[in-house]
Design an enzyme around this catalytic site. Structure first.
Site, PDB file in Angstrom:
ATOM      1  N   VAL A  66       1.573   2.524   8.216  1.00 49.42           N
ATOM      2  CA  VAL A  66       3.003   2.422   8.647  1.00 49.42           C
ATOM      3  C   VAL A  66       3.946   3.026   7.587  1.00 49.42           C
ATOM      4  O   VAL A  66       4.042   2.245   6.684  1.00 49.42           O
ATOM      5  CB  VAL A  66       3.554   1.417   9.376  1.00 49.42           C
ATOM      6  CG1 VAL A  66       4.844   1.074   9.790  1.00 49.42           C
ATOM      7  CG2 VAL A  66       2.343   0.667  10.146  1.00 49.42           C
ATOM      8  N   ASN A 114       0.879  -1.147  -0.107  1.00 45.92           N
ATOM      9  CA  ASN A 114      -0.016   0.101   0.020  1.00 45.92           C
ATOM     10  C   ASN A 114       0.831   1.071   0.166  1.00 45.92           C
ATOM     11  O   ASN A 114       1.770   1.329   0.640  1.00 45.92           O
ATOM     12  CB  ASN A 114      -0.846   0.062   1.112  1.00 45.92           C
ATOM     13  CG  ASN A 114      -1.704  -1.227   1.183  1.00 45.92           C
ATOM     14  OD1 ASN A 114      -2.506  -1.714   0.283  1.00 45.92           O
ATOM     15  ND2 ASN A 114      -2.039  -1.850   2.477  1.00 45.92           N
ATOM     16  N   HIS A 173       6.516  -2.085   3.195  1.00 50.43           N
ATOM     17  CA  HIS A 173       6.559  -3.381   3.623  1.00 50.43           C
ATOM     18  C   HIS A 173       5.540  -4.159   2.691  1.00 50.43           C
ATOM     19  O   HIS A 173       4.584  -3.540   2.038  1.00 50.43           O
ATOM     20  CB  HIS A 173       5.697  -3.598   4.985  1.00 50.43           C
ATOM     21  CG  HIS A 173       4.385  -2.723   5.201  1.00 50.43           C
ATOM     22  ND1 HIS A 173       4.595  -1.418   5.539  1.00 50.43           N
ATOM     23  CD2 HIS A 173       3.362  -3.103   5.233  1.00 50.43           C
ATOM     24  CE1 HIS A 173       3.385  -0.729   5.492  1.00 50.43           C
ATOM     25  NE2 HIS A 173       2.540  -1.937   5.376  1.00 50.43           N
ATOM     26  N   MET A 174       5.882  -5.383   2.324  1.00 47.06           N
ATOM     27  CA  MET A 174       5.095  -6.355   1.475  1.00 47.06           C
ATOM     28  C   MET A 174       4.080  -7.159   2.348  1.00 47.06           C
ATOM     29  O   MET A 174       4.475  -7.918   3.444  1.00 47.06           O
ATOM     30  CB  MET A 174       5.987  -7.102   0.768  1.00 47.06           C
ATOM     31  CG  MET A 174       5.309  -7.946  -0.402  1.00 47.06           C
ATOM     32  SD  MET A 174       6.483  -8.591  -1.275  1.00 47.06           S
ATOM     33  CE  MET A 174       6.690  -7.271  -2.632  1.00 47.06           C
ATOM     34  N   HIS A 175       2.924  -7.103   2.227  1.00 44.92           N
ATOM     35  CA  HIS A 175       2.145  -7.931   2.980  1.00 44.92           C
ATOM     36  C   HIS A 175       1.848  -9.431   2.071  1.00 44.92           C
ATOM     37  O   HIS A 175       1.770  -9.394   0.739  1.00 44.92           O
ATOM     38  CB  HIS A 175       0.593  -7.472   2.880  1.00 44.92           C
ATOM     39  CG  HIS A 175       0.017  -6.252   3.521  1.00 44.92           C
ATOM     40  ND1 HIS A 175      -0.306  -6.142   4.732  1.00 44.92           N
ATOM     41  CD2 HIS A 175       0.445  -4.965   3.181  1.00 44.92           C
ATOM     42  CE1 HIS A 175      -0.313  -4.666   5.504  1.00 44.92           C
ATOM     43  NE2 HIS A 175      -0.045  -4.152   4.127  1.00 44.92           N
TER      44      HIS A 175
HETATM   45  P1  AMP Z   1      -0.417  -0.839   5.807  1.00 42.99           P
HETATM   46  O1  AMP Z   1      -1.844  -0.213   6.260  1.00 42.99           O
HETATM   47  O2  AMP Z   1      -0.249  -1.503   4.546  1.00 42.99           O
HETATM   48  O3  AMP Z   1       0.735   0.318   6.181  1.00 42.99           O
HETATM   49  O4  AMP Z   1      -0.176  -2.095   6.860  1.00 42.99           O
HETATM   50  C1  AMP Z   1       0.332  -1.767   8.064  1.00 42.99           C
HETATM   51  C2  AMP Z   1       0.175  -3.286   8.895  1.00 42.99           C
HETATM   52  O5  AMP Z   1       0.880  -3.362  10.048  1.00 42.99           O
HETATM   53  C3  AMP Z   1      -1.130  -3.511   9.070  1.00 42.99           C
HETATM   54  O6  AMP Z   1      -1.826  -4.489   8.513  1.00 42.99           O
HETATM   55  C4  AMP Z   1      -1.345  -3.675  10.879  1.00 42.99           C
HETATM   56  O7  AMP Z   1      -2.247  -4.780  11.356  1.00 42.99           O
HETATM   57  C5  AMP Z   1       0.288  -4.144  10.918  1.00 42.99           C
HETATM   58  N1  AMP Z   1       0.696  -3.908  12.277  1.00 42.99           N
HETATM   59  C6  AMP Z   1       0.652  -2.508  13.096  1.00 42.99           C
HETATM   60  N2  AMP Z   1       1.258  -2.662  14.234  1.00 42.99           N
HETATM   61  C7  AMP Z   1       1.906  -3.718  14.195  1.00 42.99           C
HETATM   62  C8  AMP Z   1       2.702  -4.682  15.112  1.00 42.99           C
HETATM   63  N3  AMP Z   1       3.091  -3.935  16.318  1.00 42.99           N
HETATM   64  N4  AMP Z   1       3.308  -5.753  14.822  1.00 42.99           N
HETATM   65  C9  AMP Z   1       3.041  -6.330  13.733  1.00 42.99           C
HETATM   66  N5  AMP Z   1       2.058  -5.754  12.720  1.00 42.99           N
HETATM   67  C10 AMP Z   1       1.531  -4.355  13.304  1.00 42.99           C
END
Ligand code: AMP
Ligand code: ZN
Length: 113
Positions: free
Chosen positions: A95, A86, A99-101
């Site tokens: 965040v 995203n 990052h790659m989901h």
């Molecule tokens: P995005 O919305 O693409 O920026 O993805 C951020 C992701 O980080 C979301 O799917 C959250 O659930 C995940 N996330 C947020 N905080 C943490 C954490 N402390 N540990 C693991 N995942 C997290």
């Protein structure tokens, strides 16, 4: 730097880490959207996809390669899976460290869900 994923990389905040090498860390998403939902992050802080520079291309390839390797390790590579990155507000980024989901273990529909 006040970055959640940098803090996870530096072990200042705990996470369920499943893979690490010199350039990449992978851990379970805290709010999984699939039976298996991993986040694969570069150790280098890059805020968004828009900030990737030519010198980062190998690193971005490492994210993709790691996703495929972890999908195989988790056992859903052949069945199929989804990877998502995203970018910025309208893209759903929350965040600001790329990052790659990697999501697997269920069927995904396109474009929603
Ligand atoms: P995005 O919305 O693409 O920026 O993805 C951020 C992701 O980080 C979301 O799917 C959250 O659930 C995940 N996330 C947020 N905080 C943490 C954490 N402390 N540990 C693991 N995942 C997290
Ligand atoms: Zn960071």
């Amino acid at each position: 730097m006040d970055c959640l994923f940098c803090k996870i990389i530096d072990r200042e905040i705990p996470a369920d880490i499943v893979y690490e090498d010199d350039a990449v860390l992978a851990f379970n998403d805290i709010n999984p959207q699939a039976p298996s939902h991993l986040l694969i992050v570069p150790k280098l802080h890059i805020a968004t996809l828009n900030d990737i520079e030519e010198g980062d291309l190998a690193l971005v390839g490492r994210l993709q390669y790691t996703a495929a390797r972890l999908a195989a390790e988790k056992g859903f590579a052949e069945a199929g899976y989804r990877v998502v990155m995203n970018c910025n507000d309208q893209g759903g980024q929350t965040v600001y460290h790329i990052h790659m989901h990697l999501m697997g273990g269920r069927r995904f529909t396109w474009p929603a869900g």
